[in-house]
Design a protein around this motif. Structure first.
Motif, PDB file in Angstrom:
ATOM      1  N   ARG A  24       2.467   6.192  -2.696  1.00 59.83           N
ATOM      2  CA  ARG A  24       3.461   7.042  -3.490  1.00 59.83           C
ATOM      3  C   ARG A  24       3.738   7.031  -5.389  1.00 59.83           C
ATOM      4  O   ARG A  24       3.825   8.134  -5.251  1.00 59.83           O
ATOM      5  CB  ARG A  24       4.861   6.308  -3.455  1.00 59.83           C
TER       6      ARG A  24
ATOM      7  N   GLU B  18       0.580  -1.251   0.402  1.00 64.02           N
ATOM      8  CA  GLU B  18      -0.018   0.366   0.260  1.00 64.02           C
ATOM      9  C   GLU B  18       0.715   1.412   0.162  1.00 64.02           C
ATOM     10  O   GLU B  18       1.029   2.498  -0.689  1.00 64.02           O
ATOM     11  CB  GLU B  18      -0.998  -0.054   1.386  1.00 64.02           C
ATOM     12  N   ASP B  19       1.995   1.469   0.870  1.00 64.81           N
ATOM     13  CA  ASP B  19       2.814   2.446   0.823  1.00 64.81           C
ATOM     14  C   ASP B  19       3.346   3.055  -0.933  1.00 64.81           C
ATOM     15  O   ASP B  19       3.331   4.041  -1.526  1.00 64.81           O
ATOM     16  CB  ASP B  19       3.817   2.442   2.085  1.00 64.81           C
TER      17      ASP B  19
END
Length: 111
Positions: free
Chosen positions: A37, A32-33
């Motif tokens: 981004r 998810e991170d």
């Protein structure tokens, strides 16, 4: 559709349906991170396309559209379908394109 609603997906999960039109879904294996981004890069690149076209700057538009392409490929929405790639190929795809996007980000450039 509410902004927080998930779009309808095809039964195989490979596509989302928005306003009756099929679009390739983001690779669900993306952390998810990383996906967040990549979405930030994508939105910034799309804003850059709009600015460049408004300014009638063909060179800036080409660079911005290339950034959009990198982000879409990294997300798995363009290029070789993510469901046809091995887990290692999928990881390399997003890592390589994210590194390129990070390196070329306008706010990362020396003034």
């Amino acid at each position: 559709m509410n902004a927080h609603d998930e779009p309808q997906k095809t039964p195989d999960g490979h596509h989302v349906v928005i306003n009756g039109r099929k679009w390739r879904a983001t690779d669900p294996s993306l952390p998810e991170d990383v996906a967040a981004r990549l979405r930030r890069h994508l939105m910034a690149a799309r804003r850059a396309v709009r600015s460049a076209t408004t300014a009638d700057d063909a060179s800036a538009e080409r660079l911005a559209r290339a950034r959009v392409q990198h982000a879409k490929v990294a997300l798995g929405e363009r290029g070789t379908p993510w469901w046809e790639q091995s887990p290692d190929q999928r990881r390399r795809r997003w890592e390589d394109h994210l590194a390129k996007l990070d390196a070329d980000a306008p706010d990362q450039q020396d003034s």
